[in-house]
Design a protein around this motif. Structure first.
Motif, PDB file in Angstrom:
ATOM      1  N   ASP A 345       0.870  -1.070   0.027  1.00 26.87           N
ATOM      2  CA  ASP A 345       0.061  -0.139  -0.037  1.00 26.87           C
ATOM      3  C   ASP A 345       0.966   1.321   0.122  1.00 26.87           C
ATOM      4  O   ASP A 345       1.927   1.391   0.867  1.00 26.87           O
ATOM      5  CB  ASP A 345      -1.012  -0.217   0.963  1.00 26.87           C
ATOM      6  CG  ASP A 345      -1.792  -1.055   1.219  1.00 26.87           C
ATOM      7  OD1 ASP A 345      -2.611  -1.246   0.240  1.00 26.87           O
ATOM      8  OD2 ASP A 345      -1.865  -1.878   2.209  1.00 26.87           O
ATOM      9  N   GLU A 346       0.666   2.144  -1.009  1.00 25.19           N
ATOM     10  CA  GLU A 346       1.491   3.395  -0.865  1.00 25.19           C
ATOM     11  C   GLU A 346       1.104   4.146   0.113  1.00 25.19           C
ATOM     12  O   GLU A 346       0.116   4.354   0.636  1.00 25.19           O
ATOM     13  CB  GLU A 346       1.154   4.197  -2.098  1.00 25.19           C
ATOM     14  CG  GLU A 346       1.859   5.339  -2.584  1.00 25.19           C
ATOM     15  CD  GLU A 346       1.240   6.218  -3.805  1.00 25.19           C
ATOM     16  OE1 GLU A 346       1.955   7.306  -3.911  1.00 25.19           O
ATOM     17  OE2 GLU A 346       0.403   5.664  -4.488  1.00 25.19           O
ATOM     18  N   PHE A 347       2.337   4.997   0.757  1.00 27.89           N
ATOM     19  CA  PHE A 347       2.303   5.700   1.863  1.00 27.89           C
ATOM     20  C   PHE A 347       1.513   6.784   1.441  1.00 27.89           C
ATOM     21  O   PHE A 347       1.797   7.863   0.528  1.00 27.89           O
ATOM     22  CB  PHE A 347       3.597   6.154   2.585  1.00 27.89           C
ATOM     23  CG  PHE A 347       3.582   6.873   3.883  1.00 27.89           C
ATOM     24  CD1 PHE A 347       3.567   6.319   4.860  1.00 27.89           C
ATOM     25  CD2 PHE A 347       3.712   8.108   3.642  1.00 27.89           C
ATOM     26  CE1 PHE A 347       3.258   7.043   5.998  1.00 27.89           C
ATOM     27  CE2 PHE A 347       3.512   8.909   4.699  1.00 27.89           C
ATOM     28  CZ  PHE A 347       3.539   8.434   6.131  1.00 27.89           C
ATOM     29  N   ASP A 348       0.180   7.398   2.198  1.00 24.98           N
ATOM     30  CA  ASP A 348      -0.375   8.420   1.705  1.00 24.98           C
ATOM     31  C   ASP A 348      -0.627   9.672   2.677  1.00 24.98           C
ATOM     32  O   ASP A 348      -1.228  10.595   2.678  1.00 24.98           O
ATOM     33  CB  ASP A 348      -1.739   8.317   1.257  1.00 24.98           C
ATOM     34  CG  ASP A 348      -2.543   7.557   2.266  1.00 24.98           C
ATOM     35  OD1 ASP A 348      -1.967   7.434   3.248  1.00 24.98           O
ATOM     36  OD2 ASP A 348      -3.975   7.002   1.821  1.00 24.98           O
ATOM     37  N   SER A 353      -1.863   4.681   7.081  1.00 23.58           N
ATOM     38  CA  SER A 353      -0.500   4.356   6.657  1.00 23.58           C
ATOM     39  C   SER A 353       0.677   4.585   7.523  1.00 23.58           C
ATOM     40  O   SER A 353       1.764   3.893   7.735  1.00 23.58           O
ATOM     41  CB  SER A 353      -0.335   5.163   5.395  1.00 23.58           C
ATOM     42  OG  SER A 353      -0.254   6.531   5.791  1.00 23.58           O
ATOM     43  N   GLU A 354       0.415   5.670   8.464  1.00 26.36           N
ATOM     44  CA  GLU A 354       1.470   5.909   9.591  1.00 26.36           C
ATOM     45  C   GLU A 354       1.403   4.498  10.525  1.00 26.36           C
ATOM     46  O   GLU A 354       2.332   4.145  11.103  1.00 26.36           O
ATOM     47  CB  GLU A 354       1.189   6.932  10.613  1.00 26.36           C
ATOM     48  CG  GLU A 354       1.350   8.267   9.804  1.00 26.36           C
ATOM     49  CD  GLU A 354       2.711   8.423   9.658  1.00 26.36           C
ATOM     50  OE1 GLU A 354       3.590   7.943  10.291  1.00 26.36           O
ATOM     51  OE2 GLU A 354       3.255   9.667   8.983  1.00 26.36           O
ATOM     52  N   ARG A 355       0.404   3.901  10.887  1.00 27.56           N
ATOM     53  CA  ARG A 355       0.099   2.794  11.872  1.00 27.56           C
ATOM     54  C   ARG A 355       0.809   1.694  10.960  1.00 27.56           C
ATOM     55  O   ARG A 355       1.481   0.933  11.675  1.00 27.56           O
ATOM     56  CB  ARG A 355      -1.431   2.539  11.964  1.00 27.56           C
ATOM     57  CG  ARG A 355      -1.617   1.284  12.875  1.00 27.56           C
ATOM     58  CD  ARG A 355      -2.983   1.262  13.188  1.00 27.56           C
ATOM     59  NE  ARG A 355      -3.707   2.187  14.148  1.00 27.56           N
ATOM     60  CZ  ARG A 355      -4.588   3.112  13.787  1.00 27.56           C
ATOM     61  NH1 ARG A 355      -4.993   3.141  12.425  1.00 27.56           N
ATOM     62  NH2 ARG A 355      -5.042   3.916  14.713  1.00 27.56           N
ATOM     63  N   PHE A 360       5.686  -2.041  11.347  1.00 29.62           N
ATOM     64  CA  PHE A 360       6.549  -2.588  10.571  1.00 29.62           C
ATOM     65  C   PHE A 360       7.939  -2.283  11.251  1.00 29.62           C
ATOM     66  O   PHE A 360       8.611  -3.181  11.743  1.00 29.62           O
ATOM     67  CB  PHE A 360       6.618  -2.222   8.906  1.00 29.62           C
ATOM     68  CG  PHE A 360       8.003  -2.674   8.526  1.00 29.62           C
ATOM     69  CD1 PHE A 360       7.902  -3.828   7.621  1.00 29.62           C
ATOM     70  CD2 PHE A 360       9.229  -1.705   8.064  1.00 29.62           C
ATOM     71  CE1 PHE A 360       9.022  -4.281   6.870  1.00 29.62           C
ATOM     72  CE2 PHE A 360      10.166  -2.213   7.573  1.00 29.62           C
ATOM     73  CZ  PHE A 360      10.159  -3.383   6.705  1.00 29.62           C
ATOM     74  N   THR A 361       7.995  -1.223  11.724  1.00 28.60           N
ATOM     75  CA  THR A 361       9.241  -0.673  12.544  1.00 28.60           C
ATOM     76  C   THR A 361       9.338  -1.315  13.531  1.00 28.60           C
ATOM     77  O   THR A 361      10.434  -1.937  13.826  1.00 28.60           O
ATOM     78  CB  THR A 361       9.183   0.926  12.281  1.00 28.60           C
ATOM     79  OG1 THR A 361       9.176   1.424  11.073  1.00 28.60           O
ATOM     80  CG2 THR A 361      10.503   1.492  13.094  1.00 28.60           C
ATOM     81  N   SER A 362       8.356  -1.303  14.481  1.00 31.21           N
ATOM     82  CA  SER A 362       8.509  -1.810  15.738  1.00 31.21           C
ATOM     83  C   SER A 362       8.764  -3.351  15.957  1.00 31.21           C
ATOM     84  O   SER A 362       9.550  -3.872  16.615  1.00 31.21           O
ATOM     85  CB  SER A 362       7.333  -1.311  16.589  1.00 31.21           C
ATOM     86  OG  SER A 362       6.275  -1.962  15.925  1.00 31.21           O
ATOM     87  N   ARG A 363       8.156  -3.941  14.922  1.00 34.11           N
ATOM     88  CA  ARG A 363       8.299  -5.368  14.751  1.00 34.11           C
ATOM     89  C   ARG A 363       9.829  -5.913  14.233  1.00 34.11           C
ATOM     90  O   ARG A 363      10.280  -6.771  14.980  1.00 34.11           O
ATOM     91  CB  ARG A 363       7.342  -5.861  13.728  1.00 34.11           C
ATOM     92  CG  ARG A 363       7.197  -7.693  13.559  1.00 34.11           C
ATOM     93  CD  ARG A 363       5.945  -7.915  12.771  1.00 34.11           C
ATOM     94  NE  ARG A 363       5.926  -7.519  11.265  1.00 34.11           N
ATOM     95  CZ  ARG A 363       5.172  -6.455  10.857  1.00 34.11           C
ATOM     96  NH1 ARG A 363       4.125  -5.824  11.695  1.00 34.11           N
ATOM     97  NH2 ARG A 363       5.344  -6.157   9.574  1.00 34.11           N
TER      98      ARG A 363
END
Length: 519
Positions: A345-348, A353-355, A360-363
Motif C-alpha cells: 500500500d502506497e504511503f499517503d 499508513s502511519e500505523r 513494520f518498524t517496531s516489529r
C-alpha cells in the motif's frame, strides 16, 4: 541491590574520576550529559540522514533523531547483555557492559558526520587526500573521535570533553588509525573497514598491503585512542570493546529499519522494483549461481543479479557467519514483510499508513534487538557480541534494499553532484581567504583557532612521530594545519550553513545573513 562482581569492577575502574562530579553523578553519566549538551550534538538536527524532508506527514529522520533512536535501541540491548554477563561472572575481563557507556557512545557516534552525510564524507576525504596532502584524509568516525577528544570543550581541560576511557573506547567503532599494518593483524580475517589491495586476499603471512577504508582516529588522536584502548582489558588488537559492539549493532539495526521507513514515507521505494529483485533471486537462485560476476553486473542482467552478488560478497568477507540457506531464509522474510506487506500500500500520509509503518518498524526493531548474542571468540570480523545468523543476514538484505533502490537513483545522484560543488567551493574559498595577506585578519575567529589547534597538533606529531605515521617535513606543519583546520570548520556546519557559506564566498548577497551567526 548488591552490585555484581562485574559491575563492581567497572565502578572500580572509574574510582579516580568520582571526585570530579557530585555525589549523585557517575563518570559515565557525566560523559553522556557532556555529549548531549554539546553544540556538535545539537547540530545533528540540521544534518541530513539520507534524504531531505518529505512534503507530507511527520518529518523523516535527520542525524539527531537517528542518534536518539540508536541510543534507545542500544540501551535496551545493553541492559539485557549486562544481565546475561552478570549471570556468568567467570567470563574474561573484557566482557563488561554499562548501559550508560553504551548510551554515551551511541549518542556520540555520528558527531563527526559533515554536511550532507556520507556524500559530504566522501567529498571531504577526496579534498583532504588529493588537494590538501593529508595522508589520513577525512573519515566521519575519526572526526567523531577528534571532536570528543580535541575540538569540543567543557568546564575542565583546554581541549576535549574529558570523557572516560570506557566511553572513548566504545565510541571507536573502527579502533585503529590509518597507520595499521598487516603484520599487526591476529590472523587472516580482516576487521570491517580493512581490505587487502589488489589480488593479495589469499596471501599467507603478514606481507599483504592493506587498504584502510574505515578508522576511528586520525594520526593526531592516535595516542589518545591507544590510551583509551589500554584501559579496556583483554581486547585483542582491532577488536571493538563490548560496549562499542552494542553501539555498532544498534546503529545497524536503526539504520537498516529507519531508512526503509524514510524511503517508504518519501515515496521513493517502489514495490515493483523491490519485488522483481527479491522474488527474482528466490525463483532463480540456482540459475543465478551459474552466472559469472561480469554477467550479473552487466546491462540486462536478470532480476536477482544484484542480490546474488551480495550473497557472494558475504561469503567472501564473512565466512564465519555467512550461510547460503540462512541467506535464502532472510531474503524470503524481507520479501514477505516488506514487498507483500509494507510496500503493498502506497504511503499517503494517512493515520492508517502511519500505523502500518509503525507496525513494520517496531516489529523489526524488536526482532533484531532480541537476536543479539555473544560472538565467537577472537574473531576480528565481529565484536564481542553480534546478531544471530538469521538476523545478521536480514540486516544485510535490508541494507541492500536501501543501497540498491535509493542511493543509485538518477535524481538523487544529480542532486548529490550539486552538493559536491557546494563543499568544494566552501573549502577552497576558506583556504584562499586564510592565504590572503590583505584580508586574512577578517577570517572568522573560530576558523583561526581550529587552524592553530591543528598546526600545534602536527608540530607535536612531527616531534614524536609514532610508528606508521608518515614523516612530516620541515615547513609542512603549517600547510597540514591549514588543511585540517578548514576541514574541521566545514565539517562542523549544518547542511544549510554549508550552502550559505559556499554562496557567500561565491558573492551571493542574498545568503549573507544566513552565515552571520556561524562566522
Amino acid at each position: 541491590m548488591t552490585p555484581s562482581p562485574r559491575t563492581r569492577r567497572r565502578e572500580a575502574e572509574t574510582e579516580t574520576d568520582r571526585s570530579l562530579v557530585a555525589d549523585h553523578e557517575t563518570p559515565f553519566r557525566r560523559d553522556l550529559e557532556r555529549i548531549r549538551f554539546s553544540p556538535y550534538f545539537a547540530r545533528l538536527s540540521a544534518v541530513t540522514q539520507v534524504i531531505g524532508q518529505s512534503g507530507a506527514g511527520p518529518l523523516v529522520h535527520n542525524r539527531l533523531t537517528h542518534s536518539l533512536k540508536v541510543a534507545a535501541v542500544a540501551r535496551t540491548i545493553a541492559v539485557e547483555v549486562r544481565d546475561d554477563l552478570d549471570a556468568a561472572p567467570d567470563l574474561p575481563p573484557e566482557y563488561v557492559c554499562d548501559p550508560v557507556v553504551v548510551q554515551a557512545a551511541a549518542s556520540a557516534h555520528d558527531l563527526g558526520h559533515p554536511p550532507f552525510g556520507h556524500l559530504g564524507e566522501s567529498v571531504l576525504d577526496w579534498i583532504a587526500r588529493d588537494q590538501l596532502g593529508l595522508a589520513d584524509g577525512f573519515e566521519g568516525n575519526a572526526q567523531t573521535y577528534r571532536i570528543v577528544a580535541r575540538l569540543d570543550v567543557c568546564n575542565g581541560p583546554a581541549q576535549g570533553l574529558n570523557l572516560t576511557a570506557a566511553t572513548r573506547s566504545a565510541i571507536a567503532k573502527y579502533p585503529w588509525t590509518p597507520a595499521v599494518s598487516s603484520h599487526e593483524l591476529p590472523g587472516d580475517a580482516l576487521p570491517p573497514g580493512l581490505r587487502v589491495r589488489g589480488d593479495q586476499r589469499g596471501a599467507a603471512g603478514g606481507g599483504r598491503e592493506l587498504d584502510v577504508r574505515k578508522f576511528s582516529a586520525y594520526f593526531l588522536e592516535a595516542a589518545d585512542l591507544a590510551e583509551a584502548r589500554e584501559a579496556s582489558h583483554g581486547l585483542i588488537p582491532f577488536q571493538q570493546s563490548l560496549e562499542g559492539s552494542v553501539m555498532d549493532i544498534a546503529d545497524d539495526i536503526a539504520y537498516s529499519v529507519h531508512d526503509i521507513d524514510d524511503f517508504h514515507r518519501a515515496g521513493v521505494l517502489g514495490q515493483g522494483a523491490v519485488a522483481r529483485e527479491l522474488r527474482g533471486w528466490i525463483d532463480g537462485a540456482s540459475a543465478l549461481r551459474r552466472e559469472s560476476a561480469d554477467e550479473l553486473a552487466g546491462r540486462g542482467a536478470p532480476a536477482g543479479s544484484a542480490l546474488e552478488l551480495l550473497r557472494r560478497k558475504l561469503r567472501i568477507d564473512d565466512p564465519w557467519i555467512a550461510d547460503d540457506d540462512v541467506f535464502a531464509e532472510a531474503v524470503r522474510a524481507v520479501a514477505d514483510d516488506l514487498v507483500d506487506g509494507l510496500l503493498a500500500d502506497e504511503f499517503d500520509g494517512s493515520i492508517s499508513s502511519e500505523r502500518a509503518l509503525a507496525s513494520f518498524t517496531s516489529r523489526w526493531i524488536r526482532h533484531l534487538r532480541e537476536s543479539v548474542v555473544l560472538a565467537p571468540r577472537e574473531n576480528p570480523r565481529t565484536g564481542l557480541v553480534t546478531l544471530e545468523p538469521l538476523a545478521w543476514h536480514e540486516v544485510e538484505v535490508l541494507k541492500f534494499v536501501h543501497r540498491h533502490f535509493v542511493l543509485g537513483r538518477p535524481d538523487i545522484t544529480m542532486y548529490q553532484r550539486g552538493l559536491r560543488r557546494v563543499l568544494v567551493r566552501a573549502v577552497k574559498g576558506l583556504l584562499a581567504w586564510l592565504d590572503d595577506d590583505l584580508d586574512q585578519a577578517h577570517v572568522p575567529l573560530r576558523l583561526r583557532e581550529l587552524v592553530e589547534m591543528a598546526t600545534d597538533g602536527y608540530l607535536e606529531l612531527a616531534r614524536e612521530r609514532p610508528e606508521g605515521v608518515p614523516p612530516i617535513g620541515a615547513g609542512e606543519t603549517r600547510k597540514l594545519g591549514l588543511g585540517r583546520g578548514v576541514l574541521d570548520y566545514v565539517a562542523s556546519l549544518s547542511d544549510s550553513q554549508a550552502m550559505a557559506v559556499s554562496d557567500a564566498i561565491d558573492g551571493r548577497p542574498d545568503r549573507l545573513w544566513d552565515v552571520g551567526q556561524r562566522l
